[in-house]
Enzyme design. Structure first.
Site, PDB file in Angstrom:
ATOM      1  N   CYS A   2       0.861  -1.181   0.000  1.00  0.00           N
ATOM      2  CA  CYS A   2       0.000   0.000   0.000  1.00  0.00           C
ATOM      3  C   CYS A   2       0.898   1.233   0.000  1.00  0.00           C
ATOM      4  CB  CYS A   2      -0.944   0.096   1.179  1.00  0.00           C
ATOM      5  SG  CYS A   2      -2.119  -1.238   1.269  1.00  0.00           S
ATOM      6  N   ARG A  27       3.950  -0.524  -4.678  1.00  0.00           N
ATOM      7  CA  ARG A  27       3.627  -1.029  -3.339  1.00  0.00           C
ATOM      8  C   ARG A  27       2.264  -1.730  -3.288  1.00  0.00           C
ATOM      9  NH1 ARG A  27       6.888   1.354   0.548  1.00  0.00           N
ATOM     10  NH2 ARG A  27       5.378   0.765   2.127  1.00  0.00           N
ATOM     11  N   TRP A  74      -2.860  -2.748  -1.731  1.00  0.00           N
ATOM     12  CA  TRP A  74      -2.581  -4.168  -1.887  1.00  0.00           C
ATOM     13  C   TRP A  74      -3.476  -4.833  -0.854  1.00  0.00           C
ATOM     14  CZ3 TRP A  74      -0.822  -8.337   0.999  1.00  0.00           C
ATOM     15  CH2 TRP A  74      -0.413  -9.462   0.279  1.00  0.00           C
ATOM     16  N   GLY A 101      -1.063  -1.208   6.370  1.00  0.00           N
ATOM     17  CA  GLY A 101      -0.774  -2.098   7.495  1.00  0.00           C
ATOM     18  C   GLY A 101      -1.987  -2.954   7.799  1.00  0.00           C
ATOM     19  N   GLU A 485      16.972 -18.354  -7.363  1.00  0.00           N
ATOM     20  CA  GLU A 485      16.613 -16.987  -7.751  1.00  0.00           C
ATOM     21  C   GLU A 485      16.073 -16.955  -9.184  1.00  0.00           C
ATOM     22  OE1 GLU A 485      16.030 -14.363  -6.330  1.00  0.00           O
ATOM     23  OE2 GLU A 485      16.327 -12.732  -7.736  1.00  0.00           O
ATOM     24  N   GLU A 492       7.515 -15.102 -10.840  1.00  0.00           N
ATOM     25  CA  GLU A 492       6.914 -13.798 -10.553  1.00  0.00           C
ATOM     26  C   GLU A 492       6.498 -13.060 -11.810  1.00  0.00           C
ATOM     27  OE1 GLU A 492       8.928 -11.249  -7.322  1.00  0.00           O
ATOM     28  OE2 GLU A 492      10.545 -12.148  -8.476  1.00  0.00           O
ATOM     29  N   HIS A 508      16.814 -37.202  -6.894  1.00  0.00           N
ATOM     30  CA  HIS A 508      16.044 -37.669  -5.739  1.00  0.00           C
ATOM     31  C   HIS A 508      14.566 -37.320  -5.862  1.00  0.00           C
ATOM     32  CE1 HIS A 508      19.698 -38.881  -3.744  1.00  0.00           C
ATOM     33  NE2 HIS A 508      20.227 -37.710  -4.068  1.00  0.00           N
TER      34      HIS A 508
HETATM   35  C1  F6R Z   1      11.496 -11.013  -5.488  1.00  0.00           C
HETATM   36  C2  F6R Z   1      11.308  -9.987  -4.480  1.00  0.00           C
HETATM   37  C3  F6R Z   1      10.904 -10.418  -3.109  1.00  0.00           C
HETATM   38  C4  F6R Z   1      11.729  -9.647  -2.069  1.00  0.00           C
HETATM   39  C5  F6R Z   1      11.230  -9.961  -0.650  1.00  0.00           C
HETATM   40  C6  F6R Z   1      12.067  -9.279   0.411  1.00  0.00           C
HETATM   41  O1  F6R Z   1      11.809 -10.459  -6.728  1.00  0.00           O
HETATM   42  O2  F6R Z   1      11.457  -8.833  -4.735  1.00  0.00           O
HETATM   43  O3  F6R Z   1      11.042 -11.786  -2.939  1.00  0.00           O
HETATM   44  O4  F6R Z   1      13.071  -9.990  -2.207  1.00  0.00           O
HETATM   45  O5  F6R Z   1       9.895  -9.548  -0.525  1.00  0.00           O
HETATM   46  O6  F6R Z   1      12.032  -7.894   0.271  1.00  0.00           O
HETATM   47  P1  F6R Z   1      13.128  -6.962   0.911  1.00  0.00           P
HETATM   48  O7  F6R Z   1      14.431  -7.293   0.297  1.00  0.00           O
HETATM   49  O8  F6R Z   1      12.668  -5.569   0.601  1.00  0.00           O
HETATM   50  O9  F6R Z   1      13.132  -7.241   2.390  1.00  0.00           O
END
Ligand code: F6R
Length: 612
Positions: A2, A27, A74, A101, A485, A492, A508
């Protein structure tokens, strides 16, 4: 999660708020809204969808106002819809609120209010909080600020809230706990936002509001108070950020801009710290706390998502170079179990945003148990940066694309320097090896640049596999976290199911997935594990899986086993993950865009996850 924006001053509030919401859309982007106050009273406009949908919905409306608040959501409580969108107005119609929040005990408060005859137009916790505040205001005949203070003592959860009141048409009352709030100081005007991006255009002087603080914001006055009603002196910080850093600069998406920025962001991260000529690393956060760090009984790395993957790479590097045991924890798991944290333990917290709720709370818990916290954070002045005892910024600049790219390589660069510095001080690395690795690290920006010059090759591979329904990513050793990663990025950005595995684990279980339709991405660079991973490639080939490999330039074996391959410059195996991840970032970007997905705002996601 948000985004919130507020303004009070002489300018027109609406266009400024809309522009700010667009910058904060990373956000959350399932609905948005604004509340404006002018001579004719309080007006609230809100709409499901993106900020542009809101803009369309208000065409022809009177939007004149010098004070307003805006929100991009969000969803947590209540599906994305017009009625659940913020701002919410109170029962009397005089107050409006926006909230980032979760109010955890909202159900109980709602019950109490329902008994008193209140009814609700949304499913949100926020509307409950607002009516609770209004009820206190009415019953105690007190100011909005006082009512808010009383209400906040009752609520549990996380919040950054902004309130406006028709009866006080120049003031925004704000409060924060756990979700960020920045206030920009202008001349006879104030700007409020979740981060500095909506503010930077107007002023560089900002105040980061702390947890449990209330702000009473008028055009020419900013008063900060704690929940005990004592005044707190605002600490003014100068923003070190340029407007260009938060614009697309000619690229189609922030994600590809951020991928291509990596030669310079990694360079910025190394600059002033890594001195290849002198064979030295200078990091004040390490130097000032060197005894604590080099004598750590154990290092625990706490993070989420991509940052957690950076932590996994660091586990391998720190154990190799410093000979200190390392554990890497998902913040969300760490905080809810009963972890053993002792005084001699060092916690390394990794976070791009510095606001991730799970990480933040996990750190608070570890801090209470006496652990020393070293933060590796990108956003300057963020909550995690502030609760850490010491740390090092990644200096990647604002990362706006929801998928983390340049922050990850920045995290790896910082973690590598941290490991080298501790190893040097501890005497667990020879001078020759130290100097070699420092030299290698200084060459990384150039090598990343060389990889990016061949981005079109990855685009061609993406075209071939864009319709696959599953992907497997395999790596060993330092490149195993890179496989994780690569899979996360693809999921995503392209909505294709993908799994990352240590290559040897494949036999496995996951090998059962392999047939002639499954693309398997191997990170098969020349390192200690090369022969082993070549055997794993053979095993996939024997089962007719499609092999895409990331190989070292000059490798004569792996390309022959691959349906497609991409070469990267040679590098020491400890540093290689900073290079091997780049083609995987590109692969997810090109697959996502080929499928027509809005890669900067993929469905269901948001950057900066400030809810649990
Ligand atoms: C993936 C991604 C998320 C963040 C995770 C942690 O591309 O962006 O998995 O890595 O939400 O966020 P931070 O690093 O801001 O604590």
């Amino acid at each position: 999660m948000c985004g919130i924006v507020g303004y009070t001053g002489p300018r027109q509030a609406y266009p400024l708020i809309i522009k700010g919401l667009k910058r904060l859309e990373y956000r959350g982007y399932d609905s948005s809204g604004v509340a404006l106050l002018n001579g004719t009273g309080l007006k609230v406009f809100k709409k499901k969808g993106r900020v542009t949908d809101l803009e369309e919905a208000v065409i022809g409306k009177n939007l004149e106002a010098n004070i307003g608040i805006g929100h991009t959501r969000w969803a947590t409580h209540g599906e994305p819809s017009d009625r659940n969108a913020h701002p919410h107005s109170s029962a009397s119609g005089k107050l409006a609120i926006i909230h980032n929040g979760i109010i955890e005990n909202y159900a109980q408060i709602k019950q109490e209010l329902v008994k008193k005859g209140y009814s609700f137009t949304s499913d949100t916790d926020t509307e409950v909080l607002l009516n609770f505040i209004e009820d206190i205001q009415k019953n105690n005949s007190c100011t909005l600020e006082e009512a808010l203070r009383i209400a906040l003592k009752r609520v549990s959860g996380a919040y950054c809230i902004l309130l406006i009141d028709q009866d006080d048409p120049t003031t925004i009352v704000a409060a924060r706990k756990g979700s960020p709030l920045v206030i920009g100081i202008g001349k006879g005007e104030h700007f409020l936002a979740s981060d500095a991006s909506p503010i930077i255009e107007y002023t560089k002087e900002v105040v980061y509001v702390n947890d449990y603080e209330l702000a009473i914001v008028k055009p020419d006055e900013l008063i900060l108070k704690n929940l005990g009603n004592e005044k707190v002196t605002p600490y003014i910080t100068k923003l070190d950020m340029e407007l260009a850093a938060i614009e697309k600069g000619g690229y189609d998406h922030f994600m590809i801009k951020e991928i291509f920025e990596q030669p310079s962001t990694i360079y910025d991260c190394l600059r002033g710290r890594l001195d290849a000529e002198a064979g030295a690393i200078r990091m004040s956060g390490i130097e000032k706390n060197i005894e604590q760090l080099k004598n750590a009984n154990r290092i625990m790395i706490i993070a989420c998502g991509t940052s957690w993957h950076a932590g996994l790479v660091a586990e391998y590097i720190i154990e190799e170079l410093c000979r200190i045991p390392v554990e890497v924890e998902y913040a969300s798991e760490f905080r809810y179990r009963n972890p053993i944290v002792n005084k001699g333990d060092v916690i390394i917290a990794i976070s791009q945003s510095g606001e991730t709720a799970d990480t933040l709370v996990a750190l608070e818990k570890a801090k209470e148990n006496g652990a020393f916290i070293f933060g590796i954070v990108n956003v300057v002045g963020s909550s995690i940066a502030r609760i850490s005892h010491a740390g090092a910024y990644t200096h990647a600049g604002p990362e706006i694309g929801v998928a983390s790219t340049k922050a990850f390589t920045g995290q790896l660069a910082v973690l590598f320097m941290v490991a080298l510095k501790i190893a040097q001080e501890k005497g667990t690395i020879s001078t020759e090896r130290f100097n070699n690795l420092v030299n290698e690290l200084s060459e990384i920006p150039e090598k990343v640049d060389a990889i990016l010059k061949n981005a079109e090759e990855v685009k061609k591979i993406a075209e071939v596999y864009k319709n696959a329904s599953d992907f497997l990513f395999l790596g060993r050793g330092y490149n195993f976290p890179v496989a994780l990663e690569g899979a996360l990025k693809l999921k995503e950005i392209s909505y294709i199911h993908a799994e990352g595995y240590p290559a040897a684990e494949m036999k496995h279980g996951p090998i059962a997935l392999v047939d002639d339709t499954l693309p398997v991405v191997f990170i098969a660079t020349k390192d200690t594990y090369h022969e082993k991973i070549v055997s794993n490639m053979q095993e996939i080939k024997a089962r007719r899986g499609k092999i895409i490999s990331i190989v070292t330039e000059g490798d004569e074996v792996s390309p022959g086993l691959s349906d497609h391959y991409f070469s990267i410059p040679p590098a020491d195996e400890l540093i290689a993950p900073i290079l091997t991840v780049i083609p995987l970032q590109l692969l997810s970007y090109y697959v996502g865009t080929a499928k027509g997905i809005d890669v900067d705002k993929p469905r269901n996601l948001a950057k900066s996850v400030t809810v649990e």
